[in-house]
Design a protein around this motif. Structure first.
Motif, PDB file in Angstrom:
ATOM      1  N   UNK A   1     -58.264  15.974 -18.044  1.00 52.64           N
ATOM      2  CA  UNK A   1     -57.205  16.047 -19.045  1.00 52.64           C
ATOM      3  C   UNK A   1     -57.766  15.795 -20.447  1.00 52.64           C
ATOM      4  N   UNK A   2     -57.294  16.558 -21.425  1.00 52.31           N
ATOM      5  CA  UNK A   2     -57.779  16.405 -22.799  1.00 52.31           C
ATOM      6  C   UNK A   2     -57.034  15.245 -23.467  1.00 52.31           C
ATOM      7  N   UNK A   3     -57.488  14.044 -23.183  1.00 57.41           N
ATOM      8  CA  UNK A   3     -56.829  12.855 -23.719  1.00 57.41           C
ATOM      9  C   UNK A   3     -57.456  12.365 -25.011  1.00 57.41           C
ATOM     10  N   UNK A   4     -58.733  12.643 -25.224  1.00 57.01           N
ATOM     11  CA  UNK A   4     -59.440  12.230 -26.438  1.00 57.01           C
ATOM     12  C   UNK A   4     -60.210  13.438 -26.959  1.00 57.01           C
ATOM     13  N   UNK A   5     -59.543  14.379 -27.642  1.00 53.74           N
ATOM     14  CA  UNK A   5     -60.149  15.663 -28.002  1.00 53.74           C
ATOM     15  C   UNK A   5     -61.468  15.537 -28.744  1.00 53.74           C
ATOM     16  N   UNK A   6     -61.536  14.682 -29.761  1.00 57.93           N
ATOM     17  CA  UNK A   6     -62.742  14.578 -30.565  1.00 57.93           C
ATOM     18  C   UNK A   6     -63.911  14.071 -29.739  1.00 57.93           C
ATOM     19  N   UNK A   7     -63.696  13.010 -28.975  1.00 56.56           N
ATOM     20  CA  UNK A   7     -64.780  12.449 -28.155  1.00 56.56           C
ATOM     21  C   UNK A   7     -65.207  13.416 -27.067  1.00 56.56           C
ATOM     22  N   UNK A   8     -64.241  14.081 -26.432  1.00 58.61           N
ATOM     23  CA  UNK A   8     -64.580  14.994 -25.341  1.00 58.61           C
ATOM     24  C   UNK A   8     -65.301  16.242 -25.864  1.00 58.61           C
ATOM     25  N   UNK A   9     -64.858  16.751 -26.996  1.00 59.26           N
ATOM     26  CA  UNK A   9     -65.551  17.900 -27.574  1.00 59.26           C
ATOM     27  C   UNK A   9     -66.961  17.524 -28.004  1.00 59.26           C
ATOM     28  N   UNK A  10     -67.105  16.329 -28.586  1.00 59.90           N
ATOM     29  CA  UNK A  10     -68.429  15.857 -29.019  1.00 59.90           C
ATOM     30  C   UNK A  10     -69.351  15.680 -27.831  1.00 59.90           C
TER      31      UNK A  10
END
Length: 489
Positions: free
Chosen positions: A213-222
């Motif tokens: 699940x995309x719960x922390x977009x910035x951290x997950x994308x990074x």
């Protein structure tokens, strides 16, 4: 950030968006050289290279040398702010060329307005030389850059890493599109589901990272070094969640792209209409009559006539070679299906032995194509002369007569056989809403290397989204494709 079950190692920065920085610098350098060359040629042709001519009129009369330097710098600046060096358009011929032309026109429009305001008498001949020389120079240099960019992207370089968010079916289709359009410059490195939802990613490439699940977009994308988060068309993400996603990326170097549930529609048919803060996409229906079709028909016939005159002697030599190479007629006449599903006799130089049609039944089990189109790379029915003709698409030259007679267009969908039409699925006949073409998107996108499904998709896309500018780009790309001999058999 659970469920990272099949991750990929982060890409080195030289393969990621770091390339965009030095690519913009390199393009800026070549643009400045072209602009300088164009104004220098205009100055030399109009005044002589040793001339110190000055502008007349106005309270102050600067030299043409000074004005040329300002125009060159202004041109370079306009190309930059006009987005012609943006990473998202590099390698995309029509968009890039459109921005080049638009920025160039604006520069000379500004020059004309300044001349009017200051009452400077700028030589019209000088401007009429500088503009076309500069635009053609930009087309050539950007064309060379595009060839290099495509070659690099074919090897997997110069790609922007993307993280796709959405439902499994939409994500899967979008991933297939990105993978099939590698030259667009996007590489899928991760997938994630809409917050609060779970998806089964078992059918995806195992090298793509699953982020849950995309719960922390910035951290997950990074974590996967993504330069863009792409939201695949989905009803699961609310307006508020979309807004929060944009906020989460605010201030970062990660971009946000939205892929609506709308495919194979070109930009001129899509307009953004803001309604109560919502960007609604207005999609105009395709039209198949009107002035532009009349213009296309006139240009087709004029172009065919000019090309027939220019290729008359080569066609005569080809005819002699065909007769000397194998017994049988010079031309091969075959019934094809044209505009409005009406049949017409299509002309080609004969590239097969005279009994080729009778031998087809014996070769069907060796069909290397897909769907209704028969393909065979090493077809034994092709003559030695015919193989050479096919390699450079010279067997298609007699179709210029079909264009002159109005059966075909210079650019359009591939003209199908009647037996192919009998096997078509629903909606494929929409490709016959325009005249079939001597060349088309299928020709410049792989020719015989394309699958049946991809050929149909390209033909349908062309039929509904064609433009005169797009036709010109296809013709230029056809010349390059033929010279490369790619996909010809």
């Amino acid at each position: 950030m659970a469920d990272r079950d099949s991750g990929t190692s982060p890409r080195p920065m030289r393969e990621s968006m770091g390339w965009a920085v030095w690519m913009r610098a390199a393009l800026g350098g070549s643009d400045l050289l072209v602009a300088t060359f164009a104004v220098a040629v205009a100055h030399g042709v109009r005044f002589g290279f040793d001339s110190d001519a000055t502008l007349t009129g106005g309270p102050w009369s600067p030299s043409y040398m000074f004005m040329s330097a300002l125009i060159a710098l202004g041109w370079w600046w306009a190309l930059g702010i006009g987005g012609s060096r943006d990473a998202t358009v590099l390698g995309h011929g029509p968009q890039e060329l459109q921005r080049l032309v638009s920025a160039s026109w604006r520069v000379f429009a500004v020059v004309a307005m300044i001349a009017f305001a200051t009452q400077w008498q700028i030589s019209r001949f000088y401007l009429l030389v500088a503009l076309p020389v500069g635009v053609m120079g930009l087309f050539v240099t950007r064309g060379l850059w595009r060839l290099w960019i495509h070659a690099q992207r074919d090897k997997g370089y110069l790609q922007a890493n993307v993280l796709i968010v959405g439902a499994e079916s939409s994500v899967r289709e979008l991933e297939v599109r990105f993978r099939g359009g590698r030259r667009a410059g996007f590489r899928v490195v991760g997938v994630a589901s809409v917050p609060g939802h779970t998806e089964d990613w078992s059918g995806l490439d195992p090298r793509i990272t699953r982020l849950g699940s995309l719960d922390d977009p910035l951290a997950q994308a990074t974590s996967v070094r993504a330069e863009y988060i792409v939201v695949a068309g989905t009803e699961a993400m609310s307006f508020e969640e979309s807004h929060k996603l944009g906020w989460a990326l605010e201030g970062s170097d990660i971009g946000l792209l939205i892929a609506p549930s709308l495919a194979d529609v070109a930009g001129p048919r899509v307009h953004v209409t803001p309604v109560a803060g919502l960007p609604l996409l207005e999609v105009t229906a395709p039209t198949f009559v009107g002035t532009r079709y009349v213009v296309k028909a006139v240009l087709d016939r004029l172009g065919a006539l000019v090309l027939l005159v220019l290729t008359a002697l080569p066609m005569l030599a080809i005819a002699i070679a065909i007769r000397a190479g194998s017994p049988g007629p010079v031309f091969f006449v075959q019934e094809r299906v044209g505009l409005g599903m009406k049949p017409f006799p299509m002309l080609k130089f004969r590239s097969m032995y005279a009994d080729a049609e009778e031998r087809l039944e014996d070769l069907l089990e060796h069909d290397e194509g897909a769907g209704a189109l028969f393909k065979m790379k090493n077809d034994p029915r092709i003559t030695p002369v015919g193989r050479l003709l096919r390699r450079f698409s010279l067997d298609e030259l007699p179709q210029l007569l079909n264009v002159l007679l109005g059966h075909m267009s210079l650019v359009g969908p591939r003209p199908p056989l009647a037996r192919e039409v009998e096997q078509w699925e629903d909606n494929v006949e929409r490709r016959q809403l325009v005249k079939p073409g001597l060349t088309g998107l299928w020709q410049v996108s792989g020719r015989s290397d394309l699958s049946w499904e991809e050929s149909v998709r390209l033909d349908l896309y062309y039929a509904e989204n064609w433009s005169l500018g797009g036709d010109l780009v296809i013709i230029l790309r056809t010349i390059y494709t033929v010279l490369r001999q790619s996909g010809a058999y």
